[in-house]
Design a protein around this motif. Structure first.
Motif, mmCIF file in Angstrom:
data_model
loop_
_atom_site.group_PDB
_atom_site.id
_atom_site.type_symbol
_atom_site.label_atom_id
_atom_site.label_comp_id
_atom_site.label_asym_id
_atom_site.label_seq_id
_atom_site.Cartn_x
_atom_site.Cartn_y
_atom_site.Cartn_z
ATOM 1 N N ALA A 1 -12.271 -56.604 41.815
ATOM 2 C CA ALA A 1 -11.566 -57.658 41.186
ATOM 3 C C ALA A 1 -10.567 -57.738 39.903
ATOM 4 O O ALA A 1 -10.515 -58.464 39.146
ATOM 5 N N LEU A 2 -10.760 -56.450 39.746
ATOM 6 C CA LEU A 2 -9.952 -56.100 38.439
ATOM 7 C C LEU A 2 -8.729 -56.648 38.122
ATOM 8 O O LEU A 2 -7.738 -56.393 39.007
ATOM 9 N N LYS A 3 -8.377 -57.129 36.733
ATOM 10 C CA LYS A 3 -6.991 -57.589 36.665
ATOM 11 C C LYS A 3 -6.504 -56.989 35.303
ATOM 12 O O LYS A 3 -5.322 -56.802 35.104
ATOM 13 N N LYS A 4 -6.913 -56.499 34.455
ATOM 14 C CA LYS A 4 -6.696 -55.869 33.081
ATOM 15 C C LYS A 4 -7.541 -54.862 32.524
ATOM 16 O O LYS A 4 -8.854 -54.906 33.067
ATOM 17 N N ALA A 5 -6.959 -53.927 32.035
ATOM 18 C CA ALA A 5 -7.778 -52.996 30.978
ATOM 19 C C ALA A 5 -7.394 -53.109 29.735
ATOM 20 O O ALA A 5 -6.084 -52.909 29.557
ATOM 21 N N PHE A 6 -7.888 -52.802 28.683
ATOM 22 C CA PHE A 6 -7.838 -52.549 27.357
ATOM 23 C C PHE A 6 -8.092 -51.164 27.175
ATOM 24 O O PHE A 6 -9.102 -50.398 27.342
ATOM 25 N N ILE A 7 -6.913 -50.283 27.003
ATOM 26 C CA ILE A 7 -7.130 -48.858 26.894
ATOM 27 C C ILE A 7 -6.769 -48.424 25.379
ATOM 28 O O ILE A 7 -6.081 -48.935 24.870
ATOM 29 N N GLY A 8 -7.441 -47.537 24.985
ATOM 30 C CA GLY A 8 -7.303 -47.020 23.668
ATOM 31 C C GLY A 8 -8.401 -45.951 23.300
ATOM 32 O O GLY A 8 -9.123 -45.391 24.066
ATOM 33 N N ALA A 9 -8.690 -45.733 21.991
ATOM 34 C CA ALA A 9 -9.254 -44.904 21.235
ATOM 35 C C ALA A 9 -8.641 -43.324 21.668
ATOM 36 O O ALA A 9 -9.414 -42.576 20.886
ATOM 37 N N GLU A 10 -7.816 -43.278 22.240
ATOM 38 C CA GLU A 10 -7.400 -41.883 22.457
ATOM 39 C C GLU A 10 -5.788 -41.957 22.826
ATOM 40 O O GLU A 10 -5.257 -42.750 23.087
ATOM 41 N N ASP B 1 -2.907 -54.899 34.668
ATOM 42 C CA ASP B 1 -2.119 -54.798 33.729
ATOM 43 C C ASP B 1 -2.968 -54.153 32.473
ATOM 44 O O ASP B 1 -4.083 -54.272 32.093
ATOM 45 N N ALA B 2 -2.369 -53.168 31.996
ATOM 46 C CA ALA B 2 -3.307 -52.151 30.954
ATOM 47 C C ALA B 2 -2.614 -52.416 29.474
ATOM 48 O O ALA B 2 -1.348 -52.481 29.443
ATOM 49 N N TYR B 3 -3.462 -52.957 28.598
ATOM 50 C CA TYR B 3 -2.872 -53.282 27.368
ATOM 51 C C TYR B 3 -3.441 -52.084 26.386
ATOM 52 O O TYR B 3 -4.628 -51.586 26.405
ATOM 53 N N ASN B 4 -2.385 -51.887 25.528
ATOM 54 C CA ASN B 4 -2.966 -50.755 24.501
ATOM 55 C C ASN B 4 -3.751 -51.251 23.367
ATOM 56 O O ASN B 4 -3.193 -52.287 22.699
ATOM 57 N N SER B 5 -4.705 -50.486 22.968
ATOM 58 C CA SER B 5 -5.722 -51.305 22.052
ATOM 59 C C SER B 5 -6.003 -49.978 21.055
ATOM 60 O O SER B 5 -6.182 -48.887 21.301
ATOM 61 N N TYR B 6 -5.531 -50.329 19.587
ATOM 62 C CA TYR B 6 -5.753 -49.332 18.508
ATOM 63 C C TYR B 6 -6.658 -49.890 17.668
ATOM 64 O O TYR B 6 -6.391 -50.797 16.956
ATOM 65 N N GLY B 7 -7.454 -48.695 17.096
ATOM 66 C CA GLY B 7 -8.347 -49.257 16.019
ATOM 67 C C GLY B 7 -8.820 -47.950 15.691
ATOM 68 O O GLY B 7 -8.412 -46.678 16.216
ATOM 69 N N LEU B 8 -9.603 -48.062 14.370
ATOM 70 C CA LEU B 8 -10.174 -46.580 13.788
ATOM 71 C C LEU B 8 -11.443 -47.090 13.194
ATOM 72 O O LEU B 8 -11.370 -48.224 12.732
ATOM 73 N N SER B 9 -12.512 -46.380 13.164
ATOM 74 C CA SER B 9 -13.982 -46.572 12.652
ATOM 75 C C SER B 9 -13.596 -47.078 11.126
ATOM 76 O O SER B 9 -14.125 -47.995 10.723
#
Ligand code: ADP
Ligand code: ZN
Length: 436
Positions: A206-215, A232-240
């Motif tokens: 049932a997938l609709k979206k993915a938050f992809i990041g960390a690399e 739909d894949a959304y780019n997610s950026y962050g750092l510890s």
């Protein structure tokens, strides 16, 4: 388009208002910073003895950059501004390359970070009816817990699956009708290559979206993920160091990442000179955290390379957009004197239709020279082709890479599932050259 806001006033505030808020918050961060052993030495050395010494945002530039090494040298408590009785959470980096870095959050800091995460999730159109399978590792790493808290605040149903155990991940997706994934792009591609083995089709899920990041990953990888999973894949950026994911996130337009400027001041600098680069130009991202008081961090050099879009976004948010991360300044490969980033190689190979879900970059010494080998997995049906077809494909990949990185690597074609797979951040480069 499903445009939703978590905090519309702040997300669409005009630039003047955001700058004003930044200045006020910066002053208050300075007050906290002056209570830490580290900044209480550093700030007076540049004439900043009180928040009143900051009159405009330009005064930020008087503060020297804070480097990862500063965090290490001041481990564990040199940047802590409060008594540990005020702290409700710590996170640390993995520490594989030496002393780890640590961050501290008070209850108020955690609340603020959670709110920014909730805002990021909402910007993608995800909401209460969604079911999030959080496949980033939980624990000291920020990726799992920060997303978890933000998603709960928005009201999604959260499955705290963490990383690994691919078969169980797929069962969870199937049984609980997961609609949103939080995952590294490399692991998501790996999962796709396992579906057939588990007897599951993308259409069953049932997938609709993915938050992809960390690399780091390329636009080609995003497209591949979107096409393979029909999501739909959304780019997610962050750092510890900045509290983890949610520093910058894509909205429904998926046109690079809104960097939440009420929470972070972003500067883009030339990594060699430390000078600001003109708007829109590529450089190193430098961040000042405006929402964390237990452990203030100002002008932190992320080593990530990117640029800022100055044009407004159609979603109505006024916070500027950060480009996809183009590489890390410490990731650069120098091969026979030619500089390149692994992301340039990924950009090329992931766009080639015959190339499957995984690749690896190897660098070795060959006499006095360096040898670059790019190994790619193919979709299985390719192996039915004739030897001549295989040779043509190798030379096509080699030529396309040469057009981008100027040297022609050796190309190896591999069967699906044969290159090393990763459940968290992928390690793409294997460099066996002796260290100088
Ligand atoms: P570490 O710096 O030890 O890897 P983190 O786990 O905090 O610690 O990882 C943060 C780093 O991961 C960022 O500085 C960046 O290099 C990379 N990263 C995170 N999100 C993305 C993304 N969406 N695109 C590219 N790189 C990313
Ligand atoms: Zn937008």
């Amino acid at each position: 388009m499903d445009i939703r806001y978590w905090n519309k006033d702040v997300e669409t505030a005009d630039v003047q208002k955001i700058r004003h808020l930044q200045l006020q918050r910066l002053k208050s961060i300075i007050a906290s910073a002056l209570k830490t052993p580290f900044y209480s030495r550093r700030l007076p050395s540049v004439g900043i003895n009180s928040p009143d010494d900051i009159k405009t945002l330009d005064d930020l530039r008087r503060i020297p950059f804070t480097m990862k090494d500063d965090l290490r040298q001041n481990y564990p408590k040199g940047l802590l501004s409060v008594d540990t009785s005020e702290v409700v959470r710590i996170h640390t980096s993995s520490g594989t390359t030496g002393i780890p870095t640590v961050i501290y959050l008070s209850a108020k800091d955690l609340d603020a970070a959670t709110d920014i995460m909730a805002r990021s999730i909402t910007a993608t159109g995800a909401g209460r009816t969604d079911i999030l399978q959080n496949m980033m590792s939980y624990g000291l790493f920020t990726g799992g817990l920060c997303m978890h808290y933000g998603a709960e605040r928005v009201g999604l149903m959260v499955i705290p699956a963490a990383g690994g155990n691919t078969k169980r991940q797929v069962s969870l997706m199937n049984d609980f009708r997961t609609t949103v994934l939080h995952i590294t792009p490399s692991y998501l591609l790996h999962i796709h290559s396992k579906l057939a083995e588990y007897g599951v089709k993308v259409g069953d899920l049932a997938l609709k979206k993915a938050f992809i990041g960390a690399e780091p990953h390329s636009e080609g990888t995003r497209r591949k993920i979107e096409e393979l999973f029909k999501i739909d894949a959304y780019n997610s950026y962050g750092l510890s160091e900045m509290n983890g994911p949610g520093v910058a996130f894509e909205c429904v337009y998926k046109n690079d990442l809104h960097l939440w400027e009420d929470a972070y001041i972003v500067e883009i600098i030339n990594p060699k000179t430390g000078q600001l680069v003109p708007d829109g130009q590529e450089g190193e991202v430098v961040l000042t955290n405006l929402i964390r008081h237990a452990m203030p961090l100002m002008r932190y050099r992320t080593r990530d390379l990117a640029f800022l879009h100055i044009e407004p976004c159609k979603c109505g948010r006024t916070h500027r957009r950060l480009s996809r991360i183009l590489g890390r300044s410490d990731d650069m490969l120098i091969i026979n004197g030619v500089n390149m980033f692994p992301s340039q190689i990924e950009e090329v190979v992931m766009k080639i239709p015959e190339v499957g879900n995984n690749y690896q970059i190897c660098v070795e010494k060959d006499g006095a020279l360096d040898r670059l080998i790019v190994k790619v997995e193919l979709y299985s049906k390719m192996f039915l082709g004739e030897a001549k077809q295989i040779d043509n494909l190798k030379s096509k990949i080699g030529e396309e890479l040469k057009a981008s990185i100027t040297i022609k690597p050796a190309i190896e074609l591999h069967e699906p599932g044969s290159l090393p797979a990763f459940e968290g951040k992928a390690v793409r480069v294997v460099d066996t050259r002796p260290k100088l």
